[in-house]
Design a protein around this motif. Structure first.
Motif, PDB file in Angstrom:
ATOM      1  N   SER A 114       0.818  -1.214   0.000  1.00 41.60           N
ATOM      2  CA  SER A 114       0.000   0.000   0.000  1.00 41.60           C
ATOM      3  C   SER A 114       0.848   1.259   0.000  1.00 41.60           C
ATOM      4  CB  SER A 114      -0.918   0.012   1.221  1.00 41.60           C
ATOM      5  OG  SER A 114      -1.793  -1.073   1.187  1.00 41.60           O
ATOM      6  N   LEU A 115       1.978   1.206   0.688  1.00 42.80           N
ATOM      7  CA  LEU A 115       2.827   2.394   0.797  1.00 42.80           C
ATOM      8  C   LEU A 115       3.559   2.718  -0.495  1.00 42.80           C
ATOM      9  CD1 LEU A 115       4.257   2.069   4.417  1.00 42.80           C
ATOM     10  CD2 LEU A 115       2.274   3.371   3.606  1.00 42.80           C
ATOM     11  N   ARG A 116       3.386   1.877  -1.516  1.00 43.60           N
ATOM     12  CA  ARG A 116       3.936   2.217  -2.835  1.00 43.60           C
ATOM     13  C   ARG A 116       3.222   3.428  -3.418  1.00 43.60           C
ATOM     14  NH1 ARG A 116       4.209  -3.616  -5.921  1.00 43.60           N
ATOM     15  NH2 ARG A 116       5.770  -4.587  -4.589  1.00 43.60           N
ATOM     16  N   THR A 117       1.931   3.567  -3.093  1.00 38.93           N
ATOM     17  CA  THR A 117       1.154   4.667  -3.679  1.00 38.93           C
ATOM     18  C   THR A 117       0.529   5.599  -2.643  1.00 38.93           C
ATOM     19  OG1 THR A 117      -0.784   3.222  -3.831  1.00 38.93           O
ATOM     20  CG2 THR A 117       0.598   3.389  -5.790  1.00 38.93           C
ATOM     21  N   ILE A 118       0.387   5.161  -1.417  1.00 37.04           N
ATOM     22  CA  ILE A 118      -0.195   5.987  -0.361  1.00 37.04           C
ATOM     23  C   ILE A 118       0.956   6.551   0.471  1.00 37.04           C
ATOM     24  CG2 ILE A 118      -1.673   5.964   1.689  1.00 37.04           C
ATOM     25  CD1 ILE A 118      -3.144   3.554   0.414  1.00 37.04           C
ATOM     26  N   PRO A 119       0.926   7.851   0.787  1.00 36.75           N
ATOM     27  CA  PRO A 119       2.007   8.424   1.610  1.00 36.75           C
ATOM     28  C   PRO A 119       2.137   7.687   2.944  1.00 36.75           C
ATOM     29  CG  PRO A 119       0.595  10.156   0.724  1.00 36.75           C
ATOM     30  CD  PRO A 119      -0.063   8.850   0.407  1.00 36.75           C
ATOM     31  N   VAL A 120       3.355   7.552   3.423  1.00 40.18           N
ATOM     32  CA  VAL A 120       3.621   6.743   4.609  1.00 40.18           C
ATOM     33  C   VAL A 120       2.859   7.249   5.836  1.00 40.18           C
ATOM     34  CG1 VAL A 120       5.740   7.967   5.285  1.00 40.18           C
ATOM     35  CG2 VAL A 120       5.420   5.574   5.940  1.00 40.18           C
ATOM     36  N   GLY A 121       2.789   8.545   6.031  1.00 42.99           N
ATOM     37  CA  GLY A 121       2.080   9.071   7.201  1.00 42.99           C
ATOM     38  C   GLY A 121       0.609   8.699   7.182  1.00 42.99           C
ATOM     39  N   THR A 122      -0.014   8.847   6.035  1.00 43.08           N
ATOM     40  CA  THR A 122      -1.425   8.497   5.890  1.00 43.08           C
ATOM     41  C   THR A 122      -1.620   6.995   5.993  1.00 43.08           C
ATOM     42  OG1 THR A 122      -1.809  10.418   4.473  1.00 43.08           O
ATOM     43  CG2 THR A 122      -3.410   8.624   4.334  1.00 43.08           C
ATOM     44  N   GLY A 123      -0.837   6.247   5.256  1.00 43.55           N
ATOM     45  CA  GLY A 123      -0.987   4.788   5.235  1.00 43.55           C
ATOM     46  C   GLY A 123      -0.771   4.159   6.596  1.00 43.55           C
ATOM     47  N   TYR A 124       0.275   4.574   7.277  1.00 41.74           N
ATOM     48  CA  TYR A 124       0.563   3.996   8.583  1.00 41.74           C
ATOM     49  C   TYR A 124      -0.509   4.354   9.596  1.00 41.74           C
ATOM     50  CZ  TYR A 124       3.008   2.571  12.778  1.00 41.74           C
ATOM     51  OH  TYR A 124       3.333   1.974  13.968  1.00 41.74           O
ATOM     52  N   ALA A 125      -0.954   5.607   9.589  1.00 45.28           N
ATOM     53  CA  ALA A 125      -2.000   6.033  10.531  1.00 45.28           C
ATOM     54  C   ALA A 125      -3.306   5.276  10.286  1.00 45.28           C
ATOM     55  CB  ALA A 125      -2.217   7.532  10.420  1.00 45.28           C
ATOM     56  N   VAL A 126      -3.669   5.080   9.038  1.00 39.88           N
ATOM     57  CA  VAL A 126      -4.892   4.334   8.721  1.00 39.88           C
ATOM     58  C   VAL A 126      -4.739   2.880   9.157  1.00 39.88           C
ATOM     59  CG1 VAL A 126      -6.311   3.463   6.806  1.00 39.88           C
ATOM     60  CG2 VAL A 126      -5.640   5.879   6.880  1.00 39.88           C
TER      61      VAL A 126
END
Length: 104
Positions: free
Chosen positions: A49-61
């Motif tokens: 997922s972190l290939r396309t979603i920013p790490v801050g957003t992806g990790y928080a979600v």
């Protein structure tokens, strides 16, 4: 696709957290295996997922889904306290996760 994988990975985070608790310090084989498989799949999905979603957003979600899922299973199936304040706080986490999705 990345968001779907991220949501499933968050649910798998809840699964491995519950399995970790049920493994009794890795002394029970089935929960220990479930823990290992769910953890591995959850991390692979997060990484994808972190290939396309920013790490801050992806990790928080990912963390938010895992935390809420784990708390809900604890309250519904494991006899943990289900106070109104606790439920309201979990709803705030859900609101934050949804907000991050739409802010992306």
């Amino acid at each position: 696709m990345a968001w779907t994988v991220l949501v499933v990975s968050g649910l798998l985070e809840a699964a491995w957290a519950i399995a970790l608790d049920r493994s009794a310090g890795f002394s029970r084989p089935l929960p220990t295996v479930i823990f290992g498989v769910a953890l591995t799949l959850s991390m692979l999905g997060l990484g994808y997922s972190l290939r396309t979603i920013p790490v801050g957003t992806g990790y928080a979600v990912w963390v938010g889904i895992g935390a809420v899922g784990t708390a809900v299973v604890g309250m519904v199936a494991l006899g943990e306290n289900a106070s109104l304040l606790r439920i309201l706080c979990l709803l705030l986490v859900v609101g934050g996760v949804v907000g991050l999705k739409y802010a992306h």
